[in-house]
Write a protein that holds these residues in place. Structure first.
Motif, PDB file in Angstrom:
ATOM      1  N   PRO A  84     -10.311  -8.142   1.306  1.00 30.51           N
ATOM      2  CA  PRO A  84      -8.909  -7.643   1.644  1.00 30.51           C
ATOM      3  C   PRO A  84      -8.046  -8.778   1.225  1.00 30.51           C
ATOM      4  O   PRO A  84      -8.436  -9.928   0.996  1.00 30.51           O
ATOM      5  CB  PRO A  84      -9.089  -8.049   3.248  1.00 30.51           C
ATOM      6  N   THR A  91       1.911   0.133   6.758  1.00 30.79           N
ATOM      7  CA  THR A  91       1.250   1.108   7.104  1.00 30.79           C
ATOM      8  C   THR A  91       0.535   1.006   8.290  1.00 30.79           C
ATOM      9  O   THR A  91       0.068   1.952   9.060  1.00 30.79           O
ATOM     10  CB  THR A  91       0.296   1.676   6.068  1.00 30.79           C
ATOM     11  N   ARG A  92       0.169  -0.382   8.757  1.00 28.47           N
ATOM     12  CA  ARG A  92      -0.732  -0.514   9.808  1.00 28.47           C
ATOM     13  C   ARG A  92       0.206  -1.073  11.023  1.00 28.47           C
ATOM     14  O   ARG A  92      -0.244  -1.343  12.070  1.00 28.47           O
ATOM     15  CB  ARG A  92      -1.497  -1.603   9.397  1.00 28.47           C
ATOM     16  N   ARG A 105       0.298  -2.993   3.918  1.00 24.35           N
ATOM     17  CA  ARG A 105      -0.426  -3.048   5.111  1.00 24.35           C
ATOM     18  C   ARG A 105       0.737  -3.372   6.359  1.00 24.35           C
ATOM     19  O   ARG A 105       0.571  -2.966   7.410  1.00 24.35           O
ATOM     20  CB  ARG A 105      -1.418  -3.968   4.947  1.00 24.35           C
TER      21      ARG A 105
END
Length: 55
Positions: free
Chosen positions: A11, A36-37, A33
């Motif tokens: 990651p 999107t997270r 991220r």
């Protein structure tokens, strides 16, 4: 070979904030991220754009 190298990178960790990247004269900023997270992706994107605008 590239796919093998990429697996060692993930990651990824954020290297800079958008504000820091702009201060460092970045031409492009890639954000994934954090949007999107996020529980609310649109709000996260707006916050990032706001940070970049006020940099």
């Amino acid at each position: 070979m590239i796919e093998t190298c990429i697996s060692y990178i993930i990651p990824q960790k954020r290297v800079m904030t958008p504000r820091e990247a702009i201060a460092a004269s970045a031409d492009y900023i890639v954000v994934g991220r954090p949007i999107t997270r996020a529980a609310h992706p649109a709000a996260a994107a707006e916050a990032i754009v706001s940070e970049m605008t006020n940099a």
